[in-house]
Design a protein around this motif. Structure first.
Motif, PDB file in Angstrom:
ATOM      1  N   PRO A 151       0.552  -1.268   0.018  1.00  0.00           N
ATOM      2  CA  PRO A 151       0.122  -0.038   0.087  1.00  0.00           C
ATOM      3  C   PRO A 151       0.872   1.113  -0.090  1.00  0.00           C
ATOM      4  O   PRO A 151       1.936   1.070   0.704  1.00  0.00           O
ATOM      5  CB  PRO A 151      -0.783  -0.002   1.300  1.00  0.00           C
ATOM      6  CG  PRO A 151      -0.799  -1.370   1.824  1.00  0.00           C
ATOM      7  CD  PRO A 151       0.644  -2.192   1.198  1.00  0.00           C
TER       8      PRO A 151
ATOM      9  N   THR B  92       2.111   5.033   0.553  1.00  0.00           N
ATOM     10  CA  THR B  92       2.172   6.171   1.483  1.00  0.00           C
ATOM     11  C   THR B  92       2.800   7.458   1.063  1.00  0.00           C
ATOM     12  O   THR B  92       3.644   7.424  -0.088  1.00  0.00           O
ATOM     13  CB  THR B  92       2.676   5.828   2.925  1.00  0.00           C
ATOM     14  OG1 THR B  92       4.133   5.699   2.643  1.00  0.00           O
ATOM     15  CG2 THR B  92       2.296   4.752   3.565  1.00  0.00           C
TER      16      THR B  92
ATOM     17  N   GLU C  44       6.309   5.640  -0.702  1.00  0.00           N
ATOM     18  CA  GLU C  44       6.501   4.045  -0.481  1.00  0.00           C
ATOM     19  C   GLU C  44       5.319   3.520  -1.119  1.00  0.00           C
ATOM     20  O   GLU C  44       4.148   4.161  -1.167  1.00  0.00           O
ATOM     21  CB  GLU C  44       6.570   3.857   0.909  1.00  0.00           C
ATOM     22  CG  GLU C  44       7.775   4.534   1.671  1.00  0.00           C
ATOM     23  CD  GLU C  44       9.108   3.588   1.649  1.00  0.00           C
ATOM     24  OE1 GLU C  44       9.068   2.574   0.894  1.00  0.00           O
ATOM     25  OE2 GLU C  44      10.209   4.151   1.849  1.00  0.00           O
TER      26      GLU C  44
ATOM     27  N   VAL D  61      -7.759   6.422   0.284  1.00  0.00           N
ATOM     28  CA  VAL D  61      -6.676   6.880   1.144  1.00  0.00           C
ATOM     29  C   VAL D  61      -7.333   7.867   2.054  1.00  0.00           C
ATOM     30  O   VAL D  61      -8.244   8.680   1.646  1.00  0.00           O
ATOM     31  CB  VAL D  61      -6.020   7.682   0.006  1.00  0.00           C
ATOM     32  CG1 VAL D  61      -5.091   6.636  -1.115  1.00  0.00           C
ATOM     33  CG2 VAL D  61      -6.613   8.603  -0.819  1.00  0.00           C
TER      34      VAL D  61
ATOM     35  N   TYR E 129     -11.002  12.122   3.482  1.00  0.00           N
ATOM     36  CA  TYR E 129     -10.281  10.746   2.773  1.00  0.00           C
ATOM     37  C   TYR E 129     -11.060  10.777   1.562  1.00  0.00           C
ATOM     38  O   TYR E 129     -11.929  11.836   0.974  1.00  0.00           O
ATOM     39  CB  TYR E 129     -11.000   9.477   3.625  1.00  0.00           C
ATOM     40  CG  TYR E 129     -12.357   9.328   3.436  1.00  0.00           C
ATOM     41  CD1 TYR E 129     -13.115   8.446   2.482  1.00  0.00           C
ATOM     42  CD2 TYR E 129     -13.293   9.952   4.333  1.00  0.00           C
ATOM     43  CE1 TYR E 129     -14.170   8.082   2.566  1.00  0.00           C
ATOM     44  CE2 TYR E 129     -14.802   9.699   4.316  1.00  0.00           C
ATOM     45  CZ  TYR E 129     -15.226   8.783   3.356  1.00  0.00           C
ATOM     46  OH  TYR E 129     -16.532   8.502   3.312  1.00  0.00           O
TER      47      TYR E 129
ATOM     48  N   GLU F 210       0.134  13.595   5.565  1.00  0.00           N
ATOM     49  CA  GLU F 210       0.486  12.484   5.068  1.00  0.00           C
ATOM     50  C   GLU F 210      -0.847  11.669   4.520  1.00  0.00           C
ATOM     51  O   GLU F 210      -2.068  11.914   5.194  1.00  0.00           O
ATOM     52  CB  GLU F 210       1.142  11.545   6.206  1.00  0.00           C
ATOM     53  CG  GLU F 210       2.447  12.238   6.809  1.00  0.00           C
ATOM     54  CD  GLU F 210       3.293  11.119   7.760  1.00  0.00           C
ATOM     55  OE1 GLU F 210       2.670  10.195   8.002  1.00  0.00           O
ATOM     56  OE2 GLU F 210       4.181  11.873   8.454  1.00  0.00           O
TER      57      GLU F 210
ATOM     58  N   THR G 274      -2.184   8.022   3.470  1.00  0.00           N
ATOM     59  CA  THR G 274      -2.246   6.347   3.621  1.00  0.00           C
ATOM     60  C   THR G 274      -3.209   5.523   2.879  1.00  0.00           C
ATOM     61  O   THR G 274      -4.454   6.195   2.925  1.00  0.00           O
ATOM     62  CB  THR G 274      -1.949   5.930   4.834  1.00  0.00           C
ATOM     63  OG1 THR G 274      -2.987   6.153   5.939  1.00  0.00           O
ATOM     64  CG2 THR G 274      -0.748   6.509   5.637  1.00  0.00           C
ATOM     65  N   VAL G 275      -3.047   4.610   2.336  1.00  0.00           N
ATOM     66  CA  VAL G 275      -4.066   3.843   1.952  1.00  0.00           C
ATOM     67  C   VAL G 275      -4.870   2.687   2.952  1.00  0.00           C
ATOM     68  O   VAL G 275      -3.881   2.158   3.572  1.00  0.00           O
ATOM     69  CB  VAL G 275      -3.573   2.924   0.732  1.00  0.00           C
ATOM     70  CG1 VAL G 275      -4.496   1.889   0.286  1.00  0.00           C
ATOM     71  CG2 VAL G 275      -2.900   3.454  -0.516  1.00  0.00           C
ATOM     72  N   VAL G 276      -6.111   2.720   3.044  1.00  0.00           N
ATOM     73  CA  VAL G 276      -6.794   1.826   3.957  1.00  0.00           C
ATOM     74  C   VAL G 276      -7.594   0.860   3.010  1.00  0.00           C
ATOM     75  O   VAL G 276      -7.920   0.880   1.923  1.00  0.00           O
ATOM     76  CB  VAL G 276      -7.637   2.724   4.722  1.00  0.00           C
ATOM     77  CG1 VAL G 276      -6.613   3.562   5.855  1.00  0.00           C
ATOM     78  CG2 VAL G 276      -8.671   3.723   4.071  1.00  0.00           C
TER      79      VAL G 276
ATOM     80  N   HIS H 112     -10.596   6.463  10.539  1.00  0.00           N
ATOM     81  CA  HIS H 112      -9.366   7.042  10.627  1.00  0.00           C
ATOM     82  C   HIS H 112      -9.480   8.663  10.616  1.00  0.00           C
ATOM     83  O   HIS H 112      -8.887   9.476  11.570  1.00  0.00           O
ATOM     84  CB  HIS H 112      -8.475   6.778   9.499  1.00  0.00           C
ATOM     85  CG  HIS H 112      -7.528   5.549   9.494  1.00  0.00           C
ATOM     86  ND1 HIS H 112      -8.045   4.395   9.428  1.00  0.00           N
ATOM     87  CD2 HIS H 112      -6.054   5.678   9.618  1.00  0.00           C
ATOM     88  CE1 HIS H 112      -6.958   3.450   9.453  1.00  0.00           C
ATOM     89  NE2 HIS H 112      -5.922   4.024   9.588  1.00  0.00           N
TER      90      HIS H 112
END
Length: 455
Positions: free
Chosen positions: A129, A131, A153, A162, A168, A205, A207-209, A218
């Motif tokens: 995933p 980031t 990454e 995301v 989101y 930041e 991130t993928v969920v 989140h």
């Protein structure tokens, strides 16, 4: 040489300090550009500080090396004083001499970027995933909130969920910054993401969920943390000024700020907050990204605020309504012009400075007439020059008995406009209450003028 280098360019004006600091955290290598004919400037020192704070490698580019007056050695000496010792002087700072105009040295710069990258062994995990960080965000007609992001990454794919800060997205579309449609993107790729519920903030930041439920959880947690931090955080300078001046009203200039993108909005707001003093302050009634709206007009009308737009438009119907309701909309494309306009508005709120100028002094030798509102006396001018009309203070020893107006001066039987030091004269005074003057009291004349002040 078949290798990709991703560049992030940040504005040089002092107002964009937040974006420059943000940029330093996004990069592996900070390229600090210095004009070879000008040398190090305050923004250069700031950029060096940001890069060091972010812990990134620094390459210094000496631009305009072809220009008359260019002095590379002088700039290298200035860099050495900042503990950036050039490699050829025994240090570890890479310095590349270039000319943006003639393209001299550009190939060498690209080679040095790749060399530093190889030496430092910059690598990223290219599976799993994704980031990364939000570079910028804005509203786009027909698409809604749009975010520019940099993948640090993993792999980012269309359709994934995301989370970024307190918002989101389900990625509806994924594009390169040149407009190429992508199905997925890998590390060091800057991408344009559509599908966010609200605008993410630059610097967040991401991130993928797994799914939307996880994304909401989140976001709710992040919002609760942000609210808690806000309630405990130190008050702003404006709030502090208002607290210490609750008995002495701070004059506020109320403004509504609209900007094209989040980074610009942050820069404008930060710059305006820095203008606050203990007498005047900018009160930001509302701020946001996108064109000026009817809601902004309603808010401006109820709060008596000025609407400032930076790199945004005011639609024709908005301009018409603003004109009808006498609401001021001021649009700018250059940030320091906007700041100067606000500074001028704050200057207009400053109370004028009272300036007093000493004129002369008379020692009373005799008092001829005293009423509730008038005193006529005579004496010797011991200092300066007496003029009429003027203001004066009555001094007995060290005590100030009060302030009076000098209405006329007499030398003998004649009225005169001025009397010089060493001369005797009579003086008429206008008072607001009875003053029983005595021989030996001093009358000290002065003028009082008001002078406009600037920030």
């Amino acid at each position: 040489n078949g290798r990709a280098i991703t560049f992030l360019d940040t504005p040089g004006h002092e107002a964009f300090a937040a974006i420059r600091e943000h940029g330093a955290h996004l990069t592996d290598i900070a390229i600090i550009v210095v004009a070879a004919d000008d040398g190090i400037k305050p923004q250069t020192l700031e950029a060096i500080r940001f890069a060091r704070k972010a812990g990134v490698k620094i390459i210094v580019v000496l631009n305009k090396i072809d220009k008359e007056g260019a002095d590379a050695n002088r700039v290298k000496q200035q860099l050495a004083e900042q503990e950036l010792l050039p490699e050829e002087w025994g240090g570890d700072t890479v310095i590349v001499e270039v000319s943006a105009k003639t393209k001299q040295g550009i190939d060498n710069l690209l080679d040095m970027l790749l060399l530093v990258s190889d030496v430092e062994d910059f690598r990223a995990e290219a599976t799993g995933p994704a980031t990364g960080l939000i570079i910028e965000s804005h509203l786009e007609q027909g698409k809604g909130p749009i975010a520019n992001a940099l993948i640090e990454e993993g792999v980012l794919k269309v359709g994934e969920f995301v989370v970024a800060g307190t918002t989101y997205a389900k990625i509806r579309t994924l594009e390169s910054t040149s407009g190429e449609v992508l199905k997925k993107a890998t590390p060091s790729t800057p991408v344009v993401i559509a599908g966010f519920k609200t605008l993410p903030e630059f610097g967040d930041e991401f991130t993928v969920v797994n799914d939307e439920k996880a994304a909401r959880q989140h976001v709710e947690k992040a919002a609760a943390q942000k609210q808690g931090i806000a309630s405990r955080s130190d008050m702003s300078s404006s709030e502090f000024i208002r607290m210490i001046n609750r008995n002495n009203q701070v004059n506020e200039l109320k403004v509504i700020i609209r900007a094209d993108v989040q980074g610009s909005l942050t820069s404008v707001v930060d710059s305006l907050k820095a203008l606050d003093t203990d007498e005047v302050a900018v009160r930001i009634v509302s701020s946001g990204v996108g064109a000026i709206t009817e809601n902004d007009l309603h808010l401006a009308a109820t709060s008596s605020a000025i609407i400032y737009g930076f790199n945004v438009t005011a639609p024709t119907n908005i301009k018409r309504l603003a004109s009808r309701d006498k609401i001021s909309i001021r649009l700018y494309k250059v940030i320091y012009e906007l700041i100067d306009d606000v500074k001028e508005g704050l200057t207009g709120l400053l109370a004028p400075e009272i300036v007093e100028t000493d004129l002369g002094r008379l020692v009373i030798k005799g008092v001829f007439k005293t009423t509730k509102t008038e005193v006529i006396c005579g004496g010797e001018v011991t200092k300066g020059k007496l003029v009429a009309p003027a203001l004066a203070r009555i001094i007995r020893g060290e005590e100030n008995l009060g302030e009076v107006e000098v209405t006329n001066l007499k030398r003998g039987p004649q009225d005169v406009k001025e009397v010089l030091e060493g001369e005797m004269c009579g003086i008429g005074l206008k008072t607001v209450s009875r003053l029983d003057l005595q021989e030996g009291d001093r009358i000290e004349l002065f003028s009082r003028t008001t002078v406009s002040r600037t920030l």
